[in-house]
Design a protein around this motif. Structure first.
Motif, PDB file in Angstrom:
ATOM      1  N   SER A   1       3.421  -1.458   3.073  1.00 33.72           N
ATOM      2  CA  SER A   1       3.352  -0.139   2.623  1.00 33.72           C
ATOM      3  C   SER A   1       5.002   0.473   2.263  1.00 33.72           C
ATOM      4  CB  SER A   1       2.854   1.234   3.207  1.00 33.72           C
ATOM      5  OG  SER A   1       1.176   0.302   4.143  1.00 33.72           O
TER       6      SER A   1
ATOM      7  N   PRO B   1      -0.272  -3.179   9.377  1.00 34.76           N
ATOM      8  CA  PRO B   1      -0.418  -2.223   8.728  1.00 34.76           C
ATOM      9  C   PRO B   1      -2.034  -3.551   8.085  1.00 34.76           C
ATOM     10  CG  PRO B   1       0.029  -4.824   7.919  1.00 34.76           C
ATOM     11  CD  PRO B   1       0.892  -4.154   9.677  1.00 34.76           C
ATOM     12  N   PHE B   2      -2.639  -1.958   7.381  1.00 36.64           N
ATOM     13  CA  PHE B   2      -4.064  -2.830   6.897  1.00 36.64           C
ATOM     14  C   PHE B   2      -5.165  -3.015   7.775  1.00 36.64           C
ATOM     15  CE2 PHE B   2      -1.855  -2.118   3.020  1.00 36.64           C
ATOM     16  CZ  PHE B   2      -3.566  -1.478   1.716  1.00 36.64           C
TER      17      PHE B   2
ATOM     18  N   GLY C   1       0.813  -1.119  -0.361  1.00 35.95           N
ATOM     19  CA  GLY C   1      -0.340  -0.275   0.445  1.00 35.95           C
ATOM     20  C   GLY C   1       1.383   1.374  -0.449  1.00 35.95           C
ATOM     21  N   GLU C   2       0.278   2.472   0.257  1.00 39.34           N
ATOM     22  CA  GLU C   2       1.161   4.043   0.386  1.00 39.34           C
ATOM     23  C   GLU C   2       1.868   4.126   1.783  1.00 39.34           C
ATOM     24  OE1 GLU C   2      -1.684   7.022  -1.217  1.00 39.34           O
ATOM     25  OE2 GLU C   2       0.211   7.700  -0.284  1.00 39.34           O
ATOM     26  N   ALA C   3       0.848   4.133   3.101  1.00 35.45           N
ATOM     27  CA  ALA C   3       1.435   5.104   4.275  1.00 35.45           C
ATOM     28  C   ALA C   3       0.285   3.952   5.256  1.00 35.45           C
ATOM     29  CB  ALA C   3       1.927   6.218   3.815  1.00 35.45           C
ATOM     30  N   PRO C   4       0.869   4.301   6.405  1.00 32.66           N
ATOM     31  CA  PRO C   4      -0.330   3.440   7.680  1.00 32.66           C
ATOM     32  C   PRO C   4      -1.209   4.852   7.504  1.00 32.66           C
ATOM     33  CG  PRO C   4       2.644   3.673   8.029  1.00 32.66           C
ATOM     34  CD  PRO C   4       2.311   4.053   6.613  1.00 32.66           C
ATOM     35  N   GLY C   5      -1.917   4.993   7.756  1.00 34.71           N
ATOM     36  CA  GLY C   5      -3.340   5.347   7.986  1.00 34.71           C
ATOM     37  C   GLY C   5      -3.318   5.384   9.641  1.00 34.71           C
TER      38      GLY C   5
ATOM     39  N   ALA D   1      -9.546   0.980   5.541  1.00 34.18           N
ATOM     40  CA  ALA D   1      -8.871   0.209   4.266  1.00 34.18           C
ATOM     41  C   ALA D   1      -8.617  -0.829   4.315  1.00 34.18           C
ATOM     42  CB  ALA D   1      -8.239   0.637   3.344  1.00 34.18           C
TER      43      ALA D   1
ATOM     44  N   GLU E   1      -3.638   1.979  11.754  1.00 35.30           N
ATOM     45  CA  GLU E   1      -2.222   1.091  12.036  1.00 35.30           C
ATOM     46  C   GLU E   1      -0.938   2.015  12.176  1.00 35.30           C
ATOM     47  OE1 GLU E   1      -4.452   2.242   9.217  1.00 35.30           O
ATOM     48  OE2 GLU E   1      -4.891   0.656   8.239  1.00 35.30           O
TER      49      GLU E   1
ATOM     50  N   HIS F   1      -6.391   0.912  -4.922  1.00 40.53           N
ATOM     51  CA  HIS F   1      -6.250   0.459  -3.435  1.00 40.53           C
ATOM     52  C   HIS F   1      -7.598   0.834  -2.558  1.00 40.53           C
ATOM     53  CE1 HIS F   1      -5.516   1.705   0.618  1.00 40.53           C
ATOM     54  NE2 HIS F   1      -3.739   1.786   0.435  1.00 40.53           N
TER      55      HIS F   1
END
Ligand code: URA
Length: 209
Positions: free
Chosen positions: A94, A67-68, A54-58, A72, A61, A176
């Protein structure tokens, strides 16, 4: 069937991956370390036939260090189940391992600082299929493997065989999972991407181990 040498190498890769995760956890190479709660290096077995990027943690996360696991993540877990993929059998990470404040896009210097970790992870996980999710992870993979592309839509849901450390692996870009949180009309496209992925994994024998 795996040989005892494969199993030994598998154990070593897993230990090396755990050591790498410790190194990533202490990283101060960019300013994202100043605002993070946890580094999210990724999770899954090594070796693993399939690796999702993926892109980056939210926010979630960052809170949990996994992760994830936010919105998402719930979508990803459901898509994996629909494609007959067990989440604990694949490696999920990510490109950027620390949350950009307010979920802004990662900056160029943050990507450059983090990218070497991703490619060291790929070397240890030794996937046969890499699934970059979204335009951001896709462009990082395409740049690294010097695959020319004009747009995300021109490479999405296609297969790109590449050579990495003496092995061939296949890159299969998909949307994504967060795309449907911004644009619910994309749900069908996202599901089609994972149906396509299921077909690729069945054809390459990646989801019957
Ligand atoms: N989105 C990502 O790209 N990575 C995560 O870990 C979570 C959401």
């Amino acid at each position: 069937m795996s040989s005892s040498n494969d199993r030994k190498r598998g154990n070593t890769d897993l230990e090396d991956l755990e050591r790498l995760a410790e190194e990533i956890a202490g990283c101060t190479h960019c300013d994202l370390h100043l605002s993070r709660t946890h580094v999210v290096s990724g999770e899954g077995p090594a070796p693993a036939a399939v690796m999702f990027i993926g892109e980056a943690p939210g926010k979630k996360e960052d809170e949990l260090g996994r992760p994830f696991v936010g919105r998402a993540g719930s979508i990803l877990t459901a898509l994996l189940a629909g494609a007959g993929i067990q989440r604990d059998q694949v490696f999920i990470t990510s490109v950027v391992k620390c949350r950009p404040p307010g979920n802004r896009d990662p900056k160029r210097e943050e990507i450059s600082a983090c990218k070497p970790f991703l490619f060291r992870q790929i070397g240890l996980v030794r996937p046969r299929v890499i699934v970059p999710m979204g335009r951001f992870a896709t462009s990082v993979m395409m740049d690294f493997f010097e695959i020319p592309f004009t747009s995300f839509s021109s490479v999405r849901r296609r297969e790109f065989p590449v050579s990495f450390q003496g092995s061939t692996l296949c890159i299969v870009p998909v949307y994504h999972p967060a795309v449907i949180t911004h644009n619910p009309t994309r749900r069908g496209d996202l599901e089609d991407d994972f149906s396509y992925l299921k077909e690729v994994l069945q054809r390459t024998g990646c989801n019957d181990e």
